[in-house]
Each structure stands twice: as structure tokens, then as C-alpha cells.
Design a protein around this motif. Sequence first.
Motif, PDB file in Angstrom:
ATOM      1  N   GLU A   1      12.805   1.552   1.352  1.00 56.75           N
ATOM      2  CA  GLU A   1      13.093   2.644   2.294  1.00 56.75           C
ATOM      3  C   GLU A   1      11.900   3.588   2.430  1.00 56.75           C
ATOM      4  N   GLY A   2      11.339   3.988   1.302  1.00 56.04           N
ATOM      5  CA  GLY A   2      10.178   4.872   1.335  1.00 56.04           C
ATOM      6  C   GLY A   2       8.967   4.195   1.949  1.00 56.04           C
ATOM      7  N   ALA A   3       8.753   2.937   1.610  1.00 57.88           N
ATOM      8  CA  ALA A   3       7.593   2.201   2.133  1.00 57.88           C
ATOM      9  C   ALA A   3       7.691   2.025   3.646  1.00 57.88           C
ATOM     10  N   LEU A   4       8.874   1.757   4.164  1.00 55.57           N
ATOM     11  CA  LEU A   4       9.027   1.629   5.612  1.00 55.57           C
ATOM     12  C   LEU A   4       8.676   2.932   6.319  1.00 55.57           C
ATOM     13  N   ARG A   5       9.061   4.055   5.725  1.00 53.55           N
ATOM     14  CA  ARG A   5       8.741   5.357   6.332  1.00 53.55           C
ATOM     15  C   ARG A   5       7.238   5.620   6.265  1.00 53.55           C
ATOM     16  N   VAL A   6       6.615   5.263   5.141  1.00 49.13           N
ATOM     17  CA  VAL A   6       5.167   5.439   5.001  1.00 49.13           C
ATOM     18  C   VAL A   6       4.427   4.557   6.008  1.00 49.13           C
ATOM     19  N   LEU A   7       4.863   3.313   6.175  1.00 48.91           N
ATOM     20  CA  LEU A   7       4.247   2.429   7.175  1.00 48.91           C
ATOM     21  C   LEU A   7       4.321   3.053   8.568  1.00 48.91           C
ATOM     22  N   ALA A   8       5.500   3.548   8.926  1.00 42.49           N
ATOM     23  CA  ALA A   8       5.666   4.166  10.246  1.00 42.49           C
ATOM     24  C   ALA A   8       4.699   5.335  10.413  1.00 42.49           C
ATOM     25  N   HIS A   9       4.565   6.150   9.393  1.00 40.90           N
ATOM     26  CA  HIS A   9       3.641   7.285   9.455  1.00 40.90           C
ATOM     27  C   HIS A   9       2.197   6.789   9.601  1.00 40.90           C
ATOM     28  N   GLY A  10       1.836   5.786   8.831  1.00 42.06           N
ATOM     29  CA  GLY A  10       0.477   5.256   8.887  1.00 42.06           C
ATOM     30  C   GLY A  10       0.120   4.697  10.251  1.00 42.06           C
ATOM     31  N   PHE A  11       1.062   4.003  10.870  1.00 40.61           N
ATOM     32  CA  PHE A  11       0.789   3.408  12.171  1.00 40.61           C
ATOM     33  C   PHE A  11       0.962   4.409  13.318  1.00 40.61           C
ATOM     34  N   ASP A  12       2.018   5.213  13.261  1.00 37.77           N
ATOM     35  CA  ASP A  12       2.329   6.094  14.391  1.00 37.77           C
ATOM     36  C   ASP A  12       1.535   7.399  14.357  1.00 37.77           C
ATOM     37  N   ALA A  13       1.499   8.067  13.223  1.00 35.65           N
ATOM     38  CA  ALA A  13       0.824   9.367  13.138  1.00 35.65           C
ATOM     39  C   ALA A  13      -0.672   9.232  12.872  1.00 35.65           C
ATOM     40  N   LEU A  14      -1.054   8.264  12.034  1.00 36.97           N
ATOM     41  CA  LEU A  14      -2.470   8.112  11.662  1.00 36.97           C
ATOM     42  C   LEU A  14      -3.193   7.055  12.492  1.00 36.97           C
ATOM     43  N   ALA A  15      -2.452   6.284  13.263  1.00 34.03           N
ATOM     44  CA  ALA A  15      -3.008   5.233  14.126  1.00 34.03           C
ATOM     45  C   ALA A  15      -3.858   4.223  13.358  1.00 34.03           C
ATOM     46  N   LEU A  16      -3.431   3.904  12.137  1.00 35.21           N
ATOM     47  CA  LEU A  16      -4.152   2.891  11.362  1.00 35.21           C
ATOM     48  C   LEU A  16      -3.953   1.526  12.019  1.00 35.21           C
ATOM     49  N   PRO A  17      -4.988   0.708  12.107  1.00 40.54           N
ATOM     50  CA  PRO A  17      -4.832  -0.617  12.710  1.00 40.54           C
ATOM     51  C   PRO A  17      -4.177  -1.626  11.761  1.00 40.54           C
ATOM     52  N   GLU A  18      -4.331  -1.390  10.454  1.00 42.73           N
ATOM     53  CA  GLU A  18      -3.811  -2.323   9.447  1.00 42.73           C
ATOM     54  C   GLU A  18      -3.551  -1.537   8.166  1.00 42.73           C
ATOM     55  N   ILE A  19      -2.544  -1.974   7.425  1.00 40.94           N
ATOM     56  CA  ILE A  19      -2.252  -1.400   6.112  1.00 40.94           C
ATOM     57  C   ILE A  19      -2.157  -2.550   5.120  1.00 40.94           C
TER      58      ILE A  19
ATOM     59  N   ALA B   1       5.265   7.599  -3.262  1.00 35.08           N
ATOM     60  CA  ALA B   1       5.000   6.578  -2.252  1.00 35.08           C
ATOM     61  C   ALA B   1       3.939   7.157  -1.330  1.00 35.08           C
ATOM     62  N   GLY B   2       3.124   6.280  -0.754  1.00 35.92           N
ATOM     63  CA  GLY B   2       2.135   6.803   0.168  1.00 35.92           C
ATOM     64  C   GLY B   2       1.033   5.834   0.494  1.00 35.92           C
ATOM     65  N   LEU B   3      -0.077   6.407   0.926  1.00 32.99           N
ATOM     66  CA  LEU B   3      -1.243   5.670   1.382  1.00 32.99           C
ATOM     67  C   LEU B   3      -2.476   6.161   0.649  1.00 32.99           C
ATOM     68  N   ASP B   4      -3.407   5.255   0.390  1.00 33.49           N
ATOM     69  CA  ASP B   4      -4.640   5.610  -0.292  1.00 33.49           C
ATOM     70  C   ASP B   4      -5.757   4.700   0.203  1.00 33.49           C
ATOM     71  N   ASP B   5      -6.965   5.213   0.186  1.00 37.44           N
ATOM     72  CA  ASP B   5      -8.112   4.369   0.500  1.00 37.44           C
ATOM     73  C   ASP B   5      -8.297   3.343  -0.616  1.00 37.44           C
ATOM     74  N   VAL B   6      -8.610   2.122  -0.250  1.00 37.82           N
ATOM     75  CA  VAL B   6      -8.881   1.079  -1.230  1.00 37.82           C
ATOM     76  C   VAL B   6     -10.099   1.499  -2.060  1.00 37.82           C
ATOM     77  N   ASP B   7     -10.032   1.289  -3.357  1.00 36.76           N
ATOM     78  CA  ASP B   7     -11.142   1.631  -4.248  1.00 36.76           C
ATOM     79  C   ASP B   7     -12.422   0.926  -3.827  1.00 36.76           C
ATOM     80  N   GLU B   8     -13.539   1.591  -4.002  1.00 32.18           N
ATOM     81  CA  GLU B   8     -14.845   1.065  -3.577  1.00 32.18           C
ATOM     82  C   GLU B   8     -15.226  -0.250  -4.248  1.00 32.18           C
ATOM     83  N   ASP B   9     -14.743  -0.486  -5.466  1.00 27.02           N
ATOM     84  CA  ASP B   9     -15.156  -1.690  -6.188  1.00 27.02           C
ATOM     85  C   ASP B   9     -14.286  -2.912  -5.870  1.00 27.02           C
TER      86      ASP B   9
END
Length: 179
Positions: free
Chosen positions: A109-127, A77-85
Motif C-alpha cells: 500500500e505504501g509503495a504504491l502511493r510512493v510510486l504514484a508520487h514519484g511518477f506524478d509529482a516528480l515526473a520520474l521516468p523510471e523507478i 517508505a520512500g525514494l532515494d538516489d541509488v548509491d554512487e558505487d
Amino acid sequence: MAELRTDRLVLRRWRDSDLEPWAAMNADPEVREHLGDLLTREQSDASVSRFQADFDKRGYGWWAVEVQVTGEFIGFAGLDDVDEDMPFTGVEIGWRLARSAWGQGYATEGALRVLAHGFDALALPEILAVTTATNLRSQAVMRRIGMTRNPADDFDDPTEPEGALRSNVLYRISRSART
């Protein structure tokens, strides 16, 4: 690289002991149904090398997922940059679990934790989240974690030939909309 925990899961750095069960997942037609061709052992191992390199470079990526109580590796589970194409940009959430782990709420369960990390730790505006139009199980997880879909955002994956994998749906959640 941060290790993430939930009530039942550990999202952690990949280990050599993960390679065998990861390869088995990538050789399972049901696991790969919405992903494309089965992977050889070499391709599967190479994907883990890429995951680790991406994590080291960006500070986020695909965590190996294990069950806390047993230590069993069950997927990623995790986060990745959207492919360029792709016809959009951003950071995408994703998950892939072994069939033995399906139907137990681990993906949510895993996705909720990843979302929290993306928003709280990485300060992503959108996922974002992307899957094939036929992958109803993943779409259900996307809805359970608070993501929404605008059918106008749906698209044909330009990297896929005509067929079941070409038609895709796009889900989104913003940091401000998170509940």
C-alpha cells in the motif's frame, strides 16, 4: 515536504517520537536480516537526520509511515538516489516495516502511493528497487506493485563482503508501463 496518504497509512515527516521505535526496528535481527549489521541507537538517530536532510535538499526521500487510525509509527517508505558505487543509476523505491506490521499489506500500500508520487509529482521516468536475492518478501512486494526483473540486471553489491547480502536483484518500472 508533501505528506502522502493511503486508505490506511500516513507517510509524513519524521518526529522525535519516531526515534525510539525506529531504533528498536534497527536493533531487531529479523528486520535487519537482509540489510546488514544491527544499528546502535546513535546510528539509528543519525539515519533519521540524514533522511530529513536529503528530503530538504532533494524534495524526496524516506517518509516515516504511521497507521492512520492509531497514529502508530510502523517504519518508512520512500525514494532515494541509488548509491554512487552501484553498477547502475537512478531513483530507488524502498520500505522497511516493524515486524508487528508485516503481513498486513502495508508495504504494498505504501509503495504504491510512493510510486504514484514519484511518477506524478516528480515526473520520474523510471523507478528501481533493489534487494538481496534471498529477500523473497520484498521481491513479492516489487512484483505486486508492477515492477519486473530481468535476471541480466542482477548484480553483486560491491559494498558487501562475500556472503548472503552480496547477491542482489534489480527490479524496474517505467512511468509508461505503470498500470
